[in-house]
Design an enzyme around this catalytic site. Structure first.
Site, PDB file in Angstrom:
ATOM      1  N   SER A  89      51.264  58.063  32.498  1.00  0.00           N
ATOM      2  CA  SER A  89      51.917  56.895  33.557  1.00  0.00           C
ATOM      3  C   SER A  89      51.545  57.361  34.858  1.00  0.00           C
ATOM      4  O   SER A  89      52.174  58.556  35.419  1.00  0.00           O
ATOM      5  CB  SER A  89      53.398  57.041  33.297  1.00  0.00           C
ATOM      6  OG  SER A  89      54.041  56.332  34.332  1.00  0.00           O
ATOM      7  N   HIS A 121      48.691  54.289  31.953  1.00  0.00           N
ATOM      8  CA  HIS A 121      49.789  53.528  31.654  1.00  0.00           C
ATOM      9  C   HIS A 121      50.348  53.116  33.130  1.00  0.00           C
ATOM     10  O   HIS A 121      50.489  53.959  33.939  1.00  0.00           O
ATOM     11  CB  HIS A 121      50.818  54.312  31.034  1.00  0.00           C
ATOM     12  CG  HIS A 121      52.308  53.812  30.725  1.00  0.00           C
ATOM     13  ND1 HIS A 121      52.242  52.986  29.390  1.00  0.00           N
ATOM     14  CD2 HIS A 121      53.439  53.594  31.284  1.00  0.00           C
ATOM     15  CE1 HIS A 121      53.541  52.267  29.590  1.00  0.00           C
ATOM     16  NE2 HIS A 121      54.143  52.867  30.495  1.00  0.00           N
ATOM     17  N   ASP A 173      53.215  51.332  35.229  1.00  0.00           N
ATOM     18  CA  ASP A 173      54.469  50.664  34.952  1.00  0.00           C
ATOM     19  C   ASP A 173      54.966  49.697  35.973  1.00  0.00           C
ATOM     20  O   ASP A 173      54.787  50.229  37.383  1.00  0.00           O
ATOM     21  CB  ASP A 173      55.659  52.007  35.214  1.00  0.00           C
ATOM     22  CG  ASP A 173      55.521  52.872  33.776  1.00  0.00           C
ATOM     23  OD1 ASP A 173      56.011  52.164  32.782  1.00  0.00           O
ATOM     24  OD2 ASP A 173      55.176  53.898  34.133  1.00  0.00           O
ATOM     25  N   MET A 231      57.281  47.135  37.718  1.00  0.00           N
ATOM     26  CA  MET A 231      58.800  46.675  37.718  1.00  0.00           C
ATOM     27  C   MET A 231      59.265  45.795  38.888  1.00  0.00           C
ATOM     28  O   MET A 231      58.688  45.753  39.912  1.00  0.00           O
ATOM     29  CB  MET A 231      59.610  47.906  38.059  1.00  0.00           C
ATOM     30  CG  MET A 231      59.380  49.308  36.907  1.00  0.00           C
ATOM     31  SD  MET A 231      60.347  50.823  37.255  1.00  0.00           S
ATOM     32  CE  MET A 231      59.707  51.779  36.243  1.00  0.00           C
ATOM     33  N   HIS A 234      52.803  48.119  31.537  1.00  0.00           N
ATOM     34  CA  HIS A 234      54.107  47.953  30.939  1.00  0.00           C
ATOM     35  C   HIS A 234      54.970  47.034  31.846  1.00  0.00           C
ATOM     36  O   HIS A 234      55.201  47.528  33.052  1.00  0.00           O
ATOM     37  CB  HIS A 234      54.705  49.363  30.825  1.00  0.00           C
ATOM     38  CG  HIS A 234      55.871  49.606  30.287  1.00  0.00           C
ATOM     39  ND1 HIS A 234      56.739  50.643  30.399  1.00  0.00           N
ATOM     40  CD2 HIS A 234      56.962  48.472  29.520  1.00  0.00           C
ATOM     41  CE1 HIS A 234      57.779  50.394  29.727  1.00  0.00           C
ATOM     42  NE2 HIS A 234      58.088  49.118  29.363  1.00  0.00           N
ATOM     43  N   MET A 243      57.845  45.644  33.078  1.00  0.00           N
ATOM     44  CA  MET A 243      59.461  45.611  33.281  1.00  0.00           C
ATOM     45  C   MET A 243      59.912  44.630  34.155  1.00  0.00           C
ATOM     46  O   MET A 243      60.254  44.923  35.399  1.00  0.00           O
ATOM     47  CB  MET A 243      59.969  46.996  33.612  1.00  0.00           C
ATOM     48  CG  MET A 243      59.600  48.057  32.389  1.00  0.00           C
ATOM     49  SD  MET A 243      59.580  49.948  32.903  1.00  0.00           S
ATOM     50  CE  MET A 243      58.031  49.923  33.468  1.00  0.00           C
ATOM     51  N   MET A 298      60.992  52.515  23.827  1.00  0.00           N
ATOM     52  CA  MET A 298      61.323  53.139  25.002  1.00  0.00           C
ATOM     53  C   MET A 298      62.334  54.325  24.506  1.00  0.00           C
ATOM     54  O   MET A 298      63.298  54.274  23.778  1.00  0.00           O
ATOM     55  CB  MET A 298      61.963  52.318  25.783  1.00  0.00           C
ATOM     56  CG  MET A 298      61.329  51.310  26.480  1.00  0.00           C
ATOM     57  SD  MET A 298      59.820  51.859  27.585  1.00  0.00           S
ATOM     58  CE  MET A 298      60.512  52.727  28.633  1.00  0.00           C
ATOM     59  N   ASP A 308      57.352  55.971  25.203  1.00  0.00           N
ATOM     60  CA  ASP A 308      57.338  56.098  26.670  1.00  0.00           C
ATOM     61  C   ASP A 308      58.859  56.458  27.009  1.00  0.00           C
ATOM     62  O   ASP A 308      59.808  56.005  26.995  1.00  0.00           O
ATOM     63  CB  ASP A 308      57.165  54.555  26.938  1.00  0.00           C
ATOM     64  CG  ASP A 308      57.017  54.505  28.617  1.00  0.00           C
ATOM     65  OD1 ASP A 308      57.079  55.647  29.096  1.00  0.00           O
ATOM     66  OD2 ASP A 308      56.869  53.506  29.087  1.00  0.00           O
TER      67      ASP A 308
HETATM   68  C1  DX5 Z   1      60.164  54.136  32.551  1.00  0.00           C
HETATM   69  C2  DX5 Z   1      58.549  54.032  32.420  1.00  0.00           C
HETATM   70  C3  DX5 Z   1      57.838  55.339  31.813  1.00  0.00           C
HETATM   71  C4  DX5 Z   1      57.948  56.342  32.954  1.00  0.00           C
HETATM   72  C5  DX5 Z   1      57.518  57.726  32.153  1.00  0.00           C
HETATM   73  O1  DX5 Z   1      60.742  53.159  32.959  1.00  0.00           O
HETATM   74  O2  DX5 Z   1      58.297  53.006  31.520  1.00  0.00           O
HETATM   75  O3  DX5 Z   1      56.643  54.841  31.867  1.00  0.00           O
HETATM   76  O4  DX5 Z   1      56.865  56.442  34.171  1.00  0.00           O
HETATM   77  O5  DX5 Z   1      57.733  58.910  33.047  1.00  0.00           O
HETATM   78  P1  DX5 Z   1      58.292  60.234  32.395  1.00  0.00           P
HETATM   79  O6  DX5 Z   1      56.816  60.482  31.495  1.00  0.00           O
HETATM   80  O7  DX5 Z   1      58.023  61.124  33.408  1.00  0.00           O
HETATM   81  O8  DX5 Z   1      59.350  59.847  31.825  1.00  0.00           O
HETATM   82 ZN    ZN Z   2      56.134  52.809  30.789  1.00  0.00          ZN
END
Ligand code: DX5
Ligand code: ZN
Length: 218
Positions: free
Chosen positions: A9, A33, A35, A37, A66, A68, A137, A175
């Site tokens: 990520s 990956h 993220d 948000m 991903h 969110m 998750m 994840d």
């Molecule tokens: C959380 C994300 C994850 C996060 C993972 O909302 O979806 O992908 O970045 O990071 P680590 O591996 O540090 O938990």
């Molecule tokens: Zn993620």
């Protein structure tokens, strides 16, 4: 045979040197990956189209985006245009992912569907044949660097049984809080796509961290 895929990520990467951080691990990982948000579905804002577009100029790796976000479907054409290859949306937003799957197919994206730690696996089970990926998750979405929530593993086991019993190729991704230390456990539960943010990009040696994850399942 189930294939282990490592998806670091980029949320945990050094954003002042993102290209170099990605280039360093590019040869040893299976996808990136990303993220995304929105500050509504989760209480945080991260990255979007401009970063995806910039990264696409420096790598051919698949981008596992991903989403969110509460209105993921609106962004699928722009994400595809920017260079995304896969999008995962949340079951908490899309109880019925059919419109997302149709829209994504139109613009050439594969789709995954995710469940938060508190959301029952039944929310995504019915779509195992319709999507490329099922994401469990193992932290509350919103932030990197959180502690792994072990109690989600029965959901991974349920999905693995379902996918294998039907002879499906659907990826099962996990994840949040994944590291070399719990790689074996999540693999044994049935996950095959492992997202790792801080365990890779915050490690002194990200390439060695990925190697440790691969070694953990041999
Ligand atoms: C959380 C994300 C994850 C996060 C993972 O909302 O979806 O992908 O970045 O990071 P680590 O591996 O540090 O938990
Ligand atoms: Zn993620």
């Amino acid at each position: 045979m189930r294939e282990l895929k490592i998806a670091p990520s980029i949320l945990a990467a050094d954003f002042t040197n993102l290209g170099a951080a990605v280039a360093e691990v590019a040869d040893v990982v299976d996808m990136l990956h990303v993220d995304v948000m929105d500050g509504h579905f989760v209480p945080n804002l991260t990255i979007g189209m401009p970063v995806i577009k910039a990264l696409r100029r420096i790598t051919d790796l698949p981008f596992d985006c991903h989403l969110m976000t509460t209105n993921a479907i609106d962004y699928l054409p722009d994400l595809a245009e920017a260079g995304a290859t896969h999008v995962t949306v949340h079951a908490e937003v899309y109880q019925n992912p059919a419109p997302v799957i149709a829209r994504a197919a139109d613009v050439g994206l594969t789709v995954g569907i995710a469940v938060n730690p508190v959301t029952p696996v039944e929310a995504i089970e019915p779509f195992a044949e319709d999507v490329a990926m099922l994401l469990v998750m193992s932290v509350e979405p919103g932030f990197g660097g959180q502690r792994f929530i072990e109690t989600v593993l029965p959901k991974v086991e349920t999905l693995r049984k379902l996918v294998d019993s039907r002879g499906l190729e659907t990826d099962i991704e996990i994840d949040g809080g994944i590291s070399p230390a719990n790689t074996r456990r999540v693999w044994d539960a049935g996950a095959n796509v492992l997202v790792a943010g801080s365990a890779v990009f915050a490690a002194d040696d990200p390439v060695a961290a990925v190697a440790k994850m691969r070694a953990a399942i041999t």
